[in-house]
Design a protein around this motif. Sequence first.
Motif, PDB file in Angstrom:
ATOM      1  N   TRP A   1       0.535  -1.507   0.044  1.00 25.90           N
ATOM      2  CA  TRP A   1       0.083  -0.294   0.275  1.00 25.90           C
ATOM      3  C   TRP A   1       1.524   1.404  -0.185  1.00 25.90           C
ATOM      4  O   TRP A   1       0.109   2.342   0.059  1.00 25.90           O
ATOM      5  N   ASP A   2       2.125   1.198   0.895  1.00 29.63           N
ATOM      6  CA  ASP A   2       3.007   2.375   0.677  1.00 29.63           C
ATOM      7  C   ASP A   2       4.058   2.221  -0.609  1.00 29.63           C
ATOM      8  O   ASP A   2       5.103   3.098  -0.467  1.00 29.63           O
ATOM      9  N   GLN A   3       3.714   1.582  -1.385  1.00 26.35           N
ATOM     10  CA  GLN A   3       4.993   1.358  -2.416  1.00 26.35           C
ATOM     11  C   GLN A   3       4.468   1.229  -3.760  1.00 26.35           C
ATOM     12  O   GLN A   3       4.895   1.195  -4.448  1.00 26.35           O
ATOM     13  N   TYR A   4       3.832   2.744  -4.061  1.00 29.08           N
ATOM     14  CA  TYR A   4       3.371   3.360  -5.390  1.00 29.08           C
ATOM     15  C   TYR A   4       4.945   3.438  -6.467  1.00 29.08           C
ATOM     16  O   TYR A   4       4.479   3.282  -7.315  1.00 29.08           O
ATOM     17  N   ASP A   5       5.903   4.247  -6.487  1.00 29.41           N
ATOM     18  CA  ASP A   5       6.521   4.322  -7.100  1.00 29.41           C
ATOM     19  C   ASP A   5       7.343   3.545  -7.588  1.00 29.41           C
ATOM     20  O   ASP A   5       7.628   2.558  -8.717  1.00 29.41           O
ATOM     21  N   HIS A   6       7.578   2.814  -6.369  1.00 30.69           N
ATOM     22  CA  HIS A   6       8.261   1.452  -6.586  1.00 30.69           C
ATOM     23  C   HIS A   6       7.137   0.182  -7.515  1.00 30.69           C
ATOM     24  O   HIS A   6       7.831  -0.227  -8.531  1.00 30.69           O
TER      25      HIS A   6
ATOM     26  N   LEU B   1      -1.165   4.442 -13.802  1.00 29.13           N
ATOM     27  CA  LEU B   1      -0.609   5.488 -12.972  1.00 29.13           C
ATOM     28  C   LEU B   1      -1.462   6.811 -12.818  1.00 29.13           C
ATOM     29  O   LEU B   1      -1.083   7.479 -11.979  1.00 29.13           O
ATOM     30  N   HIS B   2      -2.247   7.256 -13.891  1.00 27.51           N
ATOM     31  CA  HIS B   2      -2.974   8.823 -14.203  1.00 27.51           C
ATOM     32  C   HIS B   2      -3.997   8.910 -12.578  1.00 27.51           C
ATOM     33  O   HIS B   2      -4.104   9.461 -12.089  1.00 27.51           O
ATOM     34  N   ASP B   3      -4.162   7.048 -12.810  1.00 28.10           N
ATOM     35  CA  ASP B   3      -5.968   7.355 -11.731  1.00 28.10           C
ATOM     36  C   ASP B   3      -4.853   7.624 -10.445  1.00 28.10           C
ATOM     37  O   ASP B   3      -5.268   7.849  -9.117  1.00 28.10           O
ATOM     38  N   GLY B   4      -3.794   6.925  -9.749  1.00 30.19           N
ATOM     39  CA  GLY B   4      -3.214   6.334  -8.501  1.00 30.19           C
ATOM     40  C   GLY B   4      -2.472   8.329  -8.587  1.00 30.19           C
ATOM     41  O   GLY B   4      -2.688   8.054  -7.459  1.00 30.19           O
TER      42      GLY B   4
ATOM     43  N   PRO C   1      -5.510   0.056  -3.568  1.00 32.13           N
ATOM     44  CA  PRO C   1      -5.654  -1.037  -3.866  1.00 32.13           C
ATOM     45  C   PRO C   1      -6.366  -1.371  -5.506  1.00 32.13           C
ATOM     46  O   PRO C   1      -6.198  -2.376  -5.865  1.00 32.13           O
ATOM     47  N   SER C   2      -7.081  -0.648  -5.605  1.00 31.56           N
ATOM     48  CA  SER C   2      -8.207  -1.030  -6.817  1.00 31.56           C
ATOM     49  C   SER C   2      -6.874  -0.386  -8.238  1.00 31.56           C
ATOM     50  O   SER C   2      -6.965  -1.500  -9.215  1.00 31.56           O
ATOM     51  N   VAL C   3      -6.341   0.515  -8.315  1.00 33.66           N
ATOM     52  CA  VAL C   3      -5.203   1.292  -8.609  1.00 33.66           C
ATOM     53  C   VAL C   3      -3.999  -0.534  -8.748  1.00 33.66           C
ATOM     54  O   VAL C   3      -3.599  -0.922  -9.949  1.00 33.66           O
ATOM     55  N   PHE C   4      -3.639  -0.931  -7.733  1.00 32.99           N
ATOM     56  CA  PHE C   4      -2.413  -1.834  -7.650  1.00 32.99           C
ATOM     57  C   PHE C   4      -3.010  -2.859  -7.948  1.00 32.99           C
ATOM     58  O   PHE C   4      -2.752  -3.587  -8.853  1.00 32.99           O
ATOM     59  N   GLN C   5      -4.556  -3.157  -7.455  1.00 36.21           N
ATOM     60  CA  GLN C   5      -5.421  -4.652  -8.338  1.00 36.21           C
ATOM     61  C   GLN C   5      -4.935  -4.477 -10.187  1.00 36.21           C
ATOM     62  O   GLN C   5      -4.879  -5.888 -10.428  1.00 36.21           O
TER      63      GLN C   5
END
Length: 576
Positions: free
Chosen positions: A8-13, A115-118, A208-212
Amino acid sequence: MSWGGELWDQYDHLAAHTLRGIEFLEKYSQFIKDRCAIEFEYANKLKRLVKNYQPKKKDEEEYQFSSYKSFLQVMNEMNDIAKQHELIGENFTSEIVKEIGSLVKELKEERKKHLHDGSKLQTNLQASLSQLDKAKKAYEKAFKDAEKAHDNFQKADADLNLSRAEVEKARTVLTTKIQACEDSKTEYANQLQKTNDLQHQHYYELMPSVFQQLQDMDEKRITAAQNFMKQTADIQRQVFPIINQCLDGMIKAAESIDPRQDSLLVIEKHKTGYIPPEDFGFEDLNNQKSSDSTSNTTPVSTLKSETIKGTYSANKQKKRGGIFGIFSSNKHHIDDSKDDYSDLPPNQRKKKLQQKIEHINNQIQQESATREGLKRMKNAYEQNPALGNPHSLEGQLVEIGYKLEKLQSELQKYQTYLTEVTGKALTPTTQKRSRSSISEDSLSRSASDSSVTYPNNKNATLGALPPNGPESGLGTSHPSLPDADGETDVNADGEPEYDNGENQDFDLEPLPVLGTARALYPFEAQSEGSIPMFEGEEFEVVELDQGDGWTRVRRSNLEEGFVPTSYVECFLYNNC
């Protein structure tokens, strides 16, 4: 396990990881492209190898042996293997490289959207946190102001020197500050609630939806890479059965090699038919008188010549004969072989004559079939004039009839030669086949006028050929050239022997070139000494027309002969 719950905290990675995954797919696509280039290059090199080792015309006779034939089959199978490697490259390009390109484009667009949504969700959360921080600071300031107002009111109320109006003023300020503090507190509490709700939704629902979606996209990319790798192997496996068939063909070709048959072919190819020389008789010189021994002793050179005589080597010692037979001594040209192959050993001569007869029979069959077709066409024209003019085919029929008569004459000539070699007449089957090829009466070669329509030159009317062949005007007998001592050979009756130039003890110099000539029309050699030519063929002029209508020319391969002067255009040099 999902990226939304664990990362949840690794958006950039995650953004960097998905980019590297797409770059890996592009790298695999480049790998397949390079593989295709290798397949195409390998196929081209195999084809070039096969082409370089194809038999040359001068070596075609050697390819009657089984080992040579087997080698030809091996090269054909190798050429088929090259085509299979070409097929691998073509399928890689159309089924893998093209599909990877489309998939990479789709993944890049999908990643960009996720990535734009996140990024938008991250911006909204940061804005809410900023509002919360601002509300908190406003509440802290209002609280401090309220405490200060409370202290001022207590001081004013305890001070007896202040008037009641001033105390009331301090009370009013205190009340105002307390109300402002309560309002700031309420606003801070509301913003805190909103921020907490947004943060909870951000980390537990939205991101989480974006990451999924990013995880699904990356797994889709990995699955596609897996399928592409399998497909690469399957494409190559598809050609293995054909390659195996080619390899089986090579083995079969190798197994077809027959050393015994090749040895027999060598015998058939080089057998002369001569018998070995007989043993030399022993001569006891002691029993002979000295005078008789000198006259009866056979010199070594004579024994050597008798040994050579009647063998294949004797034929190799002969000088080359003239190319134009009876007038070779006048034309000063040398030929490499004779029309009847009499310069060859008996067995080889017989084989050459049989091949020549078979070739002439095939020509007769072809010309006969052509004539029958023209006759049917002429009958069709006569029955339906709208189809064409039947008279337009007469020239071709006359020409074919002339060719058939000429071929029949040649066939009889070579059959006579073969009869001389074998010492017996041809079998009835051979004679029947020769006669059936031209059973109908030959067409007349002469026309009512002095010209003939030549079918191969757009119906152009050619001038009539000279009345005689190129040998006309020459004597019917030609004495042989003198020997080295200046005397002419004579036979047993004391008459001079005649020679056609085949037994000369020296080679004649070739005639000088007088200019060049170009054939205006095609010409079929119809008499001894003439040579055929096709329209536009270039020659060297070596002898001008002597008034008999014939010009002597020479080809680039040194073949010389006479052609009709009216059929060629001459360009003579200035010194001629």
